[in-house]
Scaffold this active site. Structure first.
Site, PDB file in Angstrom:
ATOM      1  N   GLY A  43     -24.209  46.613 -29.160  1.00  0.00           N
ATOM      2  CA  GLY A  43     -25.023  46.228 -28.005  1.00  0.00           C
ATOM      3  C   GLY A  43     -25.372  47.416 -27.124  1.00  0.00           C
ATOM      4  O   GLY A  43     -26.514  47.571 -26.679  1.00  0.00           O
ATOM      5  N   CYS A  44     -24.394  48.269 -26.871  1.00  0.00           N
ATOM      6  CA  CYS A  44     -24.627  49.430 -26.005  1.00  0.00           C
ATOM      7  C   CYS A  44     -25.590  50.420 -26.649  1.00  0.00           C
ATOM      8  O   CYS A  44     -26.398  51.045 -25.969  1.00  0.00           O
ATOM      9  CB  CYS A  44     -23.301  50.100 -25.656  1.00  0.00           C
ATOM     10  SG  CYS A  44     -22.209  49.006 -24.720  1.00  0.00           S
TER      11      CYS A  44
END
Length: 153
Positions: A43-44
């Site tokens: 996600g990051c």
């Protein structure tokens, strides 16, 4: 979560190249300050790459993009090199800014409770005030949502 229409807490943290960076360095410019959990996680990485892809649009609006996590400067340097990230990444291992912006919170994952960074974005105006708070943002759409918001201003 901090609220809009209040002074953004100032901080001084180290960037991926070992330089000290303060929020107050950017008075006179709009700042997108985004907090994320960890370098090189799915996600990051998607969120950072979305900001990188939109970076020229932010630059054209004279908007500074700053990402903050508790990762080390060495981790940030590798992360930025691996994905060609052109914006500022700040290391906050002591949780100075993370706690000042109230994004260090209880999280639940697979029934397990732990403390961690809740993915949050703050838009800070030219006078150093919080203009908009975007809690629990989605990594894939965060950069585009900010650009949409800025276009309507």
């Amino acid at each position: 979560m901090l609220e809009a229409n209040r002074k953004a807490p100032d901080f001084t943290l180290t960037d991926k190249d070992g330089r000290q960076v303060s929020l107050s360095d950017f008075l006179g410019k709009k700042v997108v300050l985004y907090f994320y959990p960890k370098d090189n996680t799915p996600g990051c990485t998607r969120q950072a790459c979305a900001f990188a892809a939109a970076y020229e649009q932010f630059k054209a609006r004279d908007v500074v993009v700053i990402g903050i996590s508790k990762d080390s400067t060495a981790s940030h340097q590798k992360f930025a090199q691996k994905y060609n990230l052109p914006f500022i990444l700040l290391s906050d291992p002591e949780l100075q800014a993370i706690q000042a912006y109230d994004v260090w919170q209880e999280k639940k994952l697979y029934g397990k409770v732990s403390m961690g960074v809740v993915r949050t974005t703050y838009i800070i105006d030219e006078q150093g005030n919080i203009e908009k708070v975007m809690p629990k943002v989605k990594p894939d759409t965060n950069a585009a949502e900010i650009l949409d918001y800025l276009a309507k201003k």
